[in-house]
Design a protein around this motif. Sequence first.
Motif, PDB file in Angstrom:
ATOM      1  N   UNK A 299     -18.114 -62.513  31.537  1.00 44.79           N
ATOM      2  CA  UNK A 299     -18.391 -62.801  30.137  1.00 44.79           C
ATOM      3  C   UNK A 299     -19.559 -61.986  29.614  1.00 44.79           C
ATOM      4  N   UNK A 300     -19.527 -61.725  28.367  1.00 40.99           N
ATOM      5  CA  UNK A 300     -20.573 -60.939  27.728  1.00 40.99           C
ATOM      6  C   UNK A 300     -20.982 -61.640  26.438  1.00 40.99           C
ATOM      7  N   UNK A 301     -22.111 -61.222  25.887  1.00 39.13           N
ATOM      8  CA  UNK A 301     -22.600 -61.817  24.638  1.00 39.13           C
ATOM      9  C   UNK A 301     -22.612 -63.341  24.710  1.00 39.13           C
ATOM     10  N   UNK A 302     -23.160 -63.848  25.790  1.00 46.71           N
ATOM     11  CA  UNK A 302     -23.298 -65.295  25.935  1.00 46.71           C
ATOM     12  C   UNK A 302     -24.585 -65.720  25.244  1.00 46.71           C
ATOM     13  N   UNK A 303     -24.437 -66.575  24.260  1.00 44.83           N
ATOM     14  CA  UNK A 303     -25.600 -67.002  23.482  1.00 44.83           C
ATOM     15  C   UNK A 303     -25.599 -68.517  23.352  1.00 44.83           C
ATOM     16  N   UNK A 304     -26.779 -69.091  23.451  1.00 48.20           N
ATOM     17  CA  UNK A 304     -26.887 -70.529  23.225  1.00 48.20           C
ATOM     18  C   UNK A 304     -28.298 -70.876  22.763  1.00 48.20           C
ATOM     19  N   UNK A 305     -28.379 -71.991  22.075  1.00 47.38           N
ATOM     20  CA  UNK A 305     -29.688 -72.517  21.691  1.00 47.38           C
ATOM     21  C   UNK A 305     -29.672 -74.028  21.870  1.00 47.38           C
ATOM     22  N   UNK A 328     -27.341 -78.862  21.102  1.00 48.60           N
ATOM     23  CA  UNK A 328     -27.197 -77.567  21.764  1.00 48.60           C
ATOM     24  C   UNK A 328     -25.875 -76.945  21.359  1.00 48.60           C
ATOM     25  N   UNK A 329     -25.902 -75.655  21.124  1.00 43.98           N
ATOM     26  CA  UNK A 329     -24.684 -74.914  20.805  1.00 43.98           C
ATOM     27  C   UNK A 329     -24.618 -73.661  21.663  1.00 43.98           C
ATOM     28  N   UNK A 330     -23.388 -73.250  21.995  1.00 45.64           N
ATOM     29  CA  UNK A 330     -23.212 -72.083  22.856  1.00 45.64           C
ATOM     30  C   UNK A 330     -21.944 -71.341  22.478  1.00 45.64           C
ATOM     31  N   UNK A 331     -21.987 -70.023  22.643  1.00 47.98           N
ATOM     32  CA  UNK A 331     -20.822 -69.161  22.464  1.00 47.98           C
ATOM     33  C   UNK A 331     -20.728 -68.248  23.669  1.00 47.98           C
ATOM     34  N   UNK A 332     -19.564 -68.198  24.284  1.00 46.69           N
ATOM     35  CA  UNK A 332     -19.331 -67.315  25.420  1.00 46.69           C
ATOM     36  C   UNK A 332     -18.099 -66.468  25.142  1.00 46.69           C
ATOM     37  N   UNK A 403     -19.020 -74.259  21.915  1.00 42.49           N
ATOM     38  CA  UNK A 403     -19.250 -75.672  22.232  1.00 42.49           C
ATOM     39  C   UNK A 403     -20.512 -76.161  21.543  1.00 42.49           C
ATOM     40  N   UNK A 404     -20.564 -77.481  21.353  1.00 37.79           N
ATOM     41  CA  UNK A 404     -21.743 -78.117  20.760  1.00 37.79           C
ATOM     42  C   UNK A 404     -21.896 -79.512  21.342  1.00 37.79           C
TER      43      UNK A 404
END
Length: 934
Positions: A299-305, A328-332, A403-404
Amino acid sequence: MKHTNTLRKRAIAIALALAYTEHAAAQQAAEPAEKIQRVQITGSSIKRTEAETAGSVQILTRADIDRTGQTTALGILTTMSSVTTDLNSASSSSGSFATGASAVEMRGLGKVATLVLVNGRRIAPYALADGAQENFTNLDAIASDAIERIEVLKDGASAIYGSDAIAGVVNIILRKQYEGAQIRATYKTARHFEDLRNRNVSAIVGYGDLEKQGFNTYLTIEGYKRDGYSTDDLREHYPDWHRLTPGRSTWDARSSFSPTGNYYRSSTNIVAAPGCPAEAIDPSDKLCKWDVLPYTGLNTDSKRHAIASVTNFKIGSDIEANLELTNARATNDYIVAPFSTSNGSATSTGNIWYDVYGGRMVGPYYYPKLPVGHPNNPYDAPVEYRARLMDTGDGFNFNSTESEQSRVMLSLNGTLGKFDWRSAAGWMKSTGTKATRAPSAKGYTDAIVNGTYKFGQQNDRALLESMFPVRTTEGKAEVKFFDATLSGEVAQLPAGPLSIAVGTDVRSNAYEMKSSDNVLNGELVGIFGLQVKDKVNQYAVFGEATIPVIKRVELNAALRADKTDGSDAHVSPKLGLRVNATDNLLLRATAAGGFRAPNIVESGNGLGRSSIVNSLNDPRRCPIASQLNNLIQNAPNATTADKAQANTFRNNDCQASLPSFVASNPDLKPETSRSFTTGLVFEPVKNWTLAVDYYHIERKDEIGTRATADILKGEASLPAGQLIRVDNTGTDNEFIALARKYAPGNTVDFQGIGKLGMVYNPYVNTGKTRVSGIDFDADGRFRVGDANIRIKLDGSYMLKFQTFLVADNAYSENQAGTYDVGARLRMKLRGALKLGAWDHGVTVNYRSGFSNNSLDSPTYCATQKVAEQYLGYCGRVGSNTTVDYNLQYTGIEHVKLNLYIDNVFSQTAPINWRDGYQPSAQFRVVGASATYTF
């Protein structure tokens, strides 16, 4: 081997230097004992100290966490030898159900047997159940910088916490209060592989003094980004031995599914199509090839906060309130290549999947050949055209998960006379959506057969959408809860006070997970889906007592009754015994009953799920496929294209995929367990302790599908229709013909044994597991001049791991130390030296070797027909020892600087002949962080 021995000598030298430097002087100048406070410890509802527990509790403080250099909750937890993972968002495949999430497990019993709490209470399970069955706590939803400490109870605790606490409990405790402001930034990257990097930025701001002003509130925000990489980026790091392992001799070979394509007339007659650039022609076989590795990878551009806000305030003089808000939110996103004709498979290979709405098997379906008269077919018979559909690249083909997760909780703590009471109410929610594309059986077939799709051109997007529509899996979990506990001393016995706790726990759980309608209708080739939606309520009452039997002997007893809608009540008991044999020797033991209630996917209202079991060894066909493959791989004149074909044929049976359909079962019983621990804590001298604990867990009535390896082992006795094999004559004949090209006298064939097609495998209560082992830890601290030195050792040794085999009506052989379970011994030795503003830390990580044999392949090397000269590498994966270093400097006002070096000596991972080289293999990773406090 020489490099490994050198590394071990270095590691031992570091450990000995830390452990024995001026030891005698250290004893005279030992640090004063830390003040002991009575607080609530994980594993008990009664306030007590860590030293008073009958079960083993391991604690990571904030200082311990900072020394790890880890910026995720998963990373922090896996620095403990007793905690492992089989789900990591950094390395899970794009085909996983639970992409974009991370989880932990203990004792090898899976993530559903380890209960994860935040501030002593559950959070909503991840919205996308792993394997479409396992509901678990997603650690990526927890802001690592908000963590104050982590407590791990290495013992069953269903009598305290209810379902899921079979193997142990992980309690992640957030900061209670914070005053001021702080910002931290961390950057980590691998030496010689800069693409492996991540960044983390966190900030926390808080105001108020709970004692003086009656309140404190803080907000922490954390952002994390991890860059991915393609297989091509890793190409130069693959070791030579990887190519020698079964089925991987052509792992980096260019694909014959190229932009201009090749005509596959048979396994021994493949011809390049016109228009191939000269540089793309393979000189050995004259086929047109294309390098797919830059287009595939992790996976690439994995971002979360993650955000956490905690407000503590007093109500009057006796009540303390805590309001917790987290989100919390995340994009993979995953790297995926453009589609190819037949989705990269042969037109002679049948595909089977399941129509959930129709309740029927679909297939076998065969991808179409180009018909006679097609503009791209120059022959007078239908032909298989192997081409890459380049207009499905550049973002058209994608794989992404979003996801959230959120939690709102209000807890109250206070006193009522001589009793302490606490209660909490909350709401939590988790959502997730996974989206990607897949070929439509009708849309793809029509476009190819009718000539609507124009090869080598940019086709209309609407046409591409009809050929490869988007499919999704959406999940949502929602939990509402209330709990209350009353605890305190109720009597004074001759040996001390009798303390009790009583309470209740009420939860409403709603869960739904659904594939898109084009999947549930069976429209997409080889794609499996599920649909479940239900709601259950759970109620519990519990009690606990700490009873001083005689002086130095204390008994802890707990009992909990849980009731779930639609099932009988379940009672979980626990007994703990603690004996202070001498002033410096504590003996302890526990006996507990545990359980796991069926989740909504397993027992709720729904149409069930269909899925694929991957990396499966077919015991009837794999030995034959391996023998045929070896004839080709060992032929001195075999071309790369033929070797690649042979590997593909072989892997279809030795690393097979088996479609399955599983239905929910409302008659499931809870899984139950019984566990025993016994151990001691010994303090030979002040500030030096040693703890050793034995554990034994037996779990029965395990919920799941019957183990596929067990089904295949007992295939002859299965009911008709449970395991379906399909005719594979077309592909088998191609394989045999290819082998005879290089071994004309070959007589090996598949003896009429069909290829694995599908298995019907409903949820049942048939599984059993028993596991035992030893946990140990040691801790010591002393002073040498102005330097503070601390040594910590923690480890776990698995004695036995067995699963029940229905086919044999008996437990399996011991799987500890085999491929199924992995290393028996895991150990970490940590040393820290603090001198003034400098704080050094060294960690030696050790994992023992293990056999490559497994339940589904008890004689792996023989089954795979591994050449004699490689048997020494094949039979066993060697031990693994690495050394990490960390440094902290606090000599600048308001500033803290940290340096982290993981795998200081660049120790390579041991050869794993079965798995081959893994992209997550060991690199030397260097990281740095800077913290500024306002």
